[in-house]
Design an enzyme around this catalytic site. Structure first.
Site, short mmCIF file in Angstrom:
data_model
loop_
_atom_site.label_atom_id
_atom_site.label_comp_id
_atom_site.label_asym_id
_atom_site.label_seq_id
_atom_site.Cartn_x
_atom_site.Cartn_y
_atom_site.Cartn_z
N GLU A 227 1.34 -5.30 12.20
CA GLU A 227 1.93 -4.74 10.99
C GLU A 227 3.42 -5.04 10.94
O GLU A 227 3.97 -5.38 9.90
CB GLU A 227 1.70 -3.23 10.96
CG GLU A 227 2.28 -2.54 9.75
CD GLU A 227 2.14 -1.04 9.84
OE1 GLU A 227 1.47 -0.48 8.96
OE2 GLU A 227 2.71 -0.44 10.77
N ASP B 150 -4.61 -10.91 0.37
CA ASP B 150 -3.27 -11.49 0.26
C ASP B 150 -2.69 -11.27 -1.14
O ASP B 150 -3.35 -11.52 -2.14
CB ASP B 150 -3.32 -12.99 0.57
CG ASP B 150 -1.93 -13.59 0.74
OD1 ASP B 150 -1.04 -12.91 1.29
OD2 ASP B 150 -1.74 -14.74 0.32
N HIS B 151 -1.45 -10.78 -1.17
CA HIS B 151 -0.74 -10.48 -2.42
C HIS B 151 -1.53 -9.49 -3.29
O HIS B 151 -1.61 -9.64 -4.50
CB HIS B 151 -0.38 -11.75 -3.19
CG HIS B 151 0.72 -12.49 -2.53
ND1 HIS B 151 0.50 -13.35 -1.46
CD2 HIS B 151 2.06 -12.49 -2.73
CE1 HIS B 151 1.66 -13.85 -1.06
NE2 HIS B 151 2.63 -13.33 -1.81
N HIS C 6 0.84 -1.19 0.00
CA HIS C 6 0.00 0.00 0.00
C HIS C 6 0.88 1.24 0.00
O HIS C 6 2.09 1.17 0.14
CB HIS C 6 -0.96 0.01 1.20
CG HIS C 6 -0.28 0.17 2.52
ND1 HIS C 6 -0.85 0.84 3.57
CD2 HIS C 6 0.94 -0.23 2.98
CE1 HIS C 6 -0.02 0.83 4.62
NE2 HIS C 6 1.06 0.18 4.28
N CYS D 220 6.56 6.15 4.06
CA CYS D 220 5.38 5.33 3.74
C CYS D 220 4.51 5.98 2.67
O CYS D 220 3.54 5.38 2.20
CB CYS D 220 4.57 5.05 5.00
SG CYS D 220 5.47 4.05 6.21
N HIS E 205 4.83 0.34 -0.54
CA HIS E 205 5.70 -0.57 0.21
C HIS E 205 4.85 -1.72 0.72
O HIS E 205 3.62 -1.64 0.73
CB HIS E 205 6.38 0.17 1.38
CG HIS E 205 5.43 0.67 2.41
ND1 HIS E 205 4.70 1.83 2.26
CD2 HIS E 205 5.05 0.15 3.60
CE1 HIS E 205 3.93 2.02 3.31
NE2 HIS E 205 4.12 1.01 4.15
N HIS F 175 3.98 -5.18 3.42
CA HIS F 175 3.98 -5.70 4.78
C HIS F 175 3.62 -7.18 4.75
O HIS F 175 2.82 -7.61 3.92
CB HIS F 175 2.94 -5.01 5.67
CG HIS F 175 3.22 -3.59 5.96
ND1 HIS F 175 4.14 -3.19 6.89
CD2 HIS F 175 2.70 -2.46 5.43
CE1 HIS F 175 4.16 -1.87 6.94
NE2 HIS F 175 3.31 -1.40 6.05
#
Length: 140
Positions: free
Chosen positions: A129, A83-84, A18, A37, A43, A45
């Site tokens: 996170e 996810d992904h 995100h 960020c 970037h 997580h």
């Protein structure tokens, strides 16, 4: 006598990317508030998401909820939708909502409520996170 109340938690891991950026702020304000960020390219997580349900034990099964069922509900929301994924580009909710971990917790909580046959059992969504940054939301 009242049924005992128990808490059941299941963990899953998802990887998402995100960019922290608010359309309500100027470019300069975004850079000042979100720092690195706010990188244009975003970037990623590796989030650990804990979902807790709370309720009375079913007298027949001895469970708050079947953990196998909770696993399916979490897969539907976490693995299938997040996810992904690029949260800002792949998840319509974040089109106009900043994809902070706080807002991600709210999104997951609300989507799980829609999945659960008894949404009142959903107690908490907790997102790690990083090892040091943890957010939780209880629907308040």
């Amino acid at each position: 006598m009242a049924q005992p109340i128990a808490y059941l938690t299941r963990k899953e891991s998802i990887s998402s990317c995100h960019r922290l950026h608010s359309h309500q702020l100027s470019e300069e304000e975004n850079k000042e508030i979100y720092g690195k960020c706010n990188n244009f390219w975003g970037h990623g997580h590796n989030y650990t998401v804990e979902v807790t349900v709370r309720g009375p034990l079913d007298p027949k099964t001895g469970m708050v909820m079947n953990i196998s069922d909770l696993k399916v509900y979490m897969k539907n929301v976490l693995m299938d939708r997040l996810d992904h994924k690029n949260l800002d580009k792949d998840v319509p909710y974040f089109k106009n909502v900043v994809s902070t971990t706080e807002n991600l917790a709210i999104y997951i909580f609300n989507e799980l409520k829609k999945e659960l046959p008894n949404p009142d059992l959903l107690y908490e969504v907790k997102i790690h996170e990083t090892d040091n940054n943890i957010v939780y939301y209880r629907g308040e």
